[in-house]
Design an enzyme around this catalytic site. Sequence first.
Site, mmCIF file in Angstrom:
data_model
loop_
_atom_site.group_PDB
_atom_site.id
_atom_site.type_symbol
_atom_site.label_atom_id
_atom_site.label_comp_id
_atom_site.label_asym_id
_atom_site.label_seq_id
_atom_site.Cartn_x
_atom_site.Cartn_y
_atom_site.Cartn_z
ATOM 1 N N THR A 103 -14.789 1.654 27.295
ATOM 2 C CA THR A 103 -14.869 2.844 26.440
ATOM 3 C C THR A 103 -14.668 2.357 25.003
ATOM 4 O O THR A 103 -13.554 2.024 24.606
ATOM 5 C CB THR A 103 -13.770 3.855 26.816
ATOM 6 O OG1 THR A 103 -13.848 4.101 28.221
ATOM 7 C CG2 THR A 103 -13.949 5.159 26.047
ATOM 8 N N LYS A 179 -19.085 9.259 26.909
ATOM 9 C CA LYS A 179 -17.818 8.853 27.538
ATOM 10 C C LYS A 179 -16.614 9.356 26.720
ATOM 11 O O LYS A 179 -15.633 9.861 27.262
ATOM 12 C CB LYS A 179 -17.802 7.318 27.681
ATOM 13 C CG LYS A 179 -16.491 6.735 28.144
ATOM 14 C CD LYS A 179 -16.077 7.180 29.532
ATOM 15 C CE LYS A 179 -14.653 6.738 29.849
ATOM 16 N NZ LYS A 179 -14.115 7.313 31.078
ATOM 17 N N LYS A 247 -6.181 5.484 22.455
ATOM 18 C CA LYS A 247 -7.396 4.906 21.839
ATOM 19 C C LYS A 247 -8.564 5.896 21.965
ATOM 20 O O LYS A 247 -9.293 6.152 21.012
ATOM 21 C CB LYS A 247 -7.741 3.585 22.546
ATOM 22 C CG LYS A 247 -9.153 3.104 22.276
ATOM 23 C CD LYS A 247 -9.692 2.122 23.314
ATOM 24 C CE LYS A 247 -9.683 2.515 24.742
ATOM 25 N NZ LYS A 247 -10.877 2.498 25.524
HETATM 26 P P1 NAP Z 1 -6.682 -3.056 31.589
HETATM 27 O O1 NAP Z 1 -6.223 -3.001 32.997
HETATM 28 O O2 NAP Z 1 -5.667 -3.023 30.506
HETATM 29 O O3 NAP Z 1 -7.582 -4.393 31.420
HETATM 30 C C1 NAP Z 1 -8.022 -4.783 30.154
HETATM 31 C C2 NAP Z 1 -8.821 -6.064 30.242
HETATM 32 O O4 NAP Z 1 -9.152 -6.489 28.911
HETATM 33 C C3 NAP Z 1 -8.056 -7.232 30.883
HETATM 34 O O5 NAP Z 1 -8.973 -8.054 31.549
HETATM 35 C C4 NAP Z 1 -7.468 -7.940 29.647
HETATM 36 O O6 NAP Z 1 -7.179 -9.307 29.876
HETATM 37 C C5 NAP Z 1 -8.642 -7.826 28.702
HETATM 38 N N1 NAP Z 1 -8.271 -7.972 27.288
HETATM 39 C C6 NAP Z 1 -7.525 -7.133 26.532
HETATM 40 N N2 NAP Z 1 -7.438 -7.580 25.260
HETATM 41 C C7 NAP Z 1 -8.147 -8.748 25.225
HETATM 42 C C8 NAP Z 1 -8.454 -9.677 24.204
HETATM 43 N N3 NAP Z 1 -8.023 -9.492 22.930
HETATM 44 N N4 NAP Z 1 -9.211 -10.759 24.522
HETATM 45 C C9 NAP Z 1 -9.657 -10.942 25.788
HETATM 46 N N5 NAP Z 1 -9.412 -10.083 26.800
HETATM 47 C C10 NAP Z 1 -8.667 -8.998 26.521
HETATM 48 O O7 NAP Z 1 -7.723 -1.883 31.247
HETATM 49 P P2 NAP Z 1 -8.637 -1.033 32.244
HETATM 50 O O8 NAP Z 1 -7.865 0.162 32.688
HETATM 51 O O9 NAP Z 1 -9.286 -1.927 33.230
HETATM 52 O O10 NAP Z 1 -9.729 -0.498 31.189
HETATM 53 C C11 NAP Z 1 -10.770 -1.322 30.699
HETATM 54 C C12 NAP Z 1 -11.731 -0.451 29.893
HETATM 55 O O11 NAP Z 1 -12.261 0.586 30.727
HETATM 56 C C13 NAP Z 1 -11.098 0.280 28.693
HETATM 57 O O12 NAP Z 1 -12.027 0.357 27.655
HETATM 58 C C14 NAP Z 1 -10.787 1.657 29.273
HETATM 59 O O13 NAP Z 1 -10.717 2.629 28.248
HETATM 60 C C15 NAP Z 1 -11.954 1.864 30.201
HETATM 61 N N6 NAP Z 1 -11.751 2.759 31.365
HETATM 62 C C16 NAP Z 1 -10.578 2.722 32.074
HETATM 63 C C17 NAP Z 1 -10.432 3.574 33.169
HETATM 64 C C18 NAP Z 1 -9.165 3.601 34.003
HETATM 65 O O14 NAP Z 1 -8.937 4.603 34.708
HETATM 66 N N7 NAP Z 1 -8.331 2.592 33.977
HETATM 67 C C19 NAP Z 1 -11.485 4.416 33.552
HETATM 68 C C20 NAP Z 1 -12.678 4.384 32.830
HETATM 69 C C21 NAP Z 1 -12.799 3.548 31.733
HETATM 70 P P3 NAP Z 1 -5.724 -9.735 30.453
HETATM 71 O O15 NAP Z 1 -5.797 -9.564 31.935
HETATM 72 O O16 NAP Z 1 -5.580 -11.149 30.025
HETATM 73 O O17 NAP Z 1 -4.703 -8.827 29.787
#
Ligand code: NAP
Length: 300
Positions: A103, A179, A247
């Site tokens: 997102t 989104k 965010k």
């Molecule tokens: P998350 O569990 O926090 O995972 C974030 C990912 O990004 C991890 O692989 C993290 O690596 C990586 N990352 C963060 N900062 C970084 C950086 N500076 N350089 C390289 N890698 C970095 O988040 P998530 O819930 O999977 O969400 C991911 C995306 O999908 C977001 O944009 C979120 O808004 C969207 N989303 C989430 C959901 C939900 O329900 N969770 C649903 C729809 C969409 P590390 O493992 O090393 O920290």
Amino acid sequence: MDRILLTSMNIGFVGLGNMGRGMARNLLRAGHQLTVYNRTRAKAEELIRDGASVAESPAEAAQNAEAVLTMLADDQAVEETVFGENGIASTLKQGAAHISNSTLSVGCARRLASEHQKRGQGYISAPVFGRPDAAENKKLLVIVAGSDDLVTKFHPVFEAIGRQTYAIGTEPWQANAVKISGNFMIATLIETFGEAFAMLRKAQVNHALFHEIITDLFGSPVYKNYGKLIVDEQFDPAGFALKLGFKDTRLALELAQEFNAPLPIASLLRDHYLDALAHGQEKLDWASLAKASARKAALE
Ligand code: NAP
């Protein structure tokens, strides 16, 4: 079997957090060859037993790929991973595509589209609706925008990660706008649950039963699941962290500003997010936004 062989692609996957992990596994289940990279390497290694190869850098994950998917936290993470040292853009072949499922802001999507185009690389925005369990069980809604050719070519990829694909337009940022708008509405649902539950709890009326009634009335898994998380106060571990929810409200306010289309409720949400952050809720699920209303009603 034939179908798998016909649609099998070499895919890079970067970002194996709460969402990326399940999405990557579904690409493997669909028969694609996957090379994965994650900043914290242990999360990438978990996928070896599912058949993935692990890359040492985003550049390595992208170098032999027809498409590289990114499921990273936010704009900054994506820009660093794509354009930074050993970034995806440095090795992605001409004609191959970057598909971002994060997102992101519409500004970031526009930059990705134009920078990839300068390098002869394709770009598709494909953000998703659904939480980590939906990602694991291939139940995501995938919202895609990009050139018709690319969207058609990579349809098997979208099919592999979701239950339904909606192609919303030919400019990638349009999918991000959808989104952002959708998450704005889910955040308002969490906010109104928080407010109504706080009022009923204060009045000593059964708010869990109220949740059942509302679920019956509105008939959506979103109401059912978020209402239950709030009734049960089940915020840890987070499926979607509150700091990422914040965010998304910021992204909604930015979009509102760009198009002079006021979102007064998003301004209110922003203040409640700040309240939640001030109370240390950054890593709790974004459904914990409801705690701000409970606090205001002196329930906490
Ligand atoms: P998350 O569990 O926090 O995972 C974030 C990912 O990004 C991890 O692989 C993290 O690596 C990586 N990352 C963060 N900062 C970084 C950086 N500076 N350089 C390289 N890698 C970095 O988040 P998530 O819930 O999977 O969400 C991911 C995306 O999908 C977001 O944009 C979120 O808004 C969207 N989303 C989430 C959901 C939900 O329900 N969770 C649903 C729809 C969409 P590390 O493992 O090393 O920290």
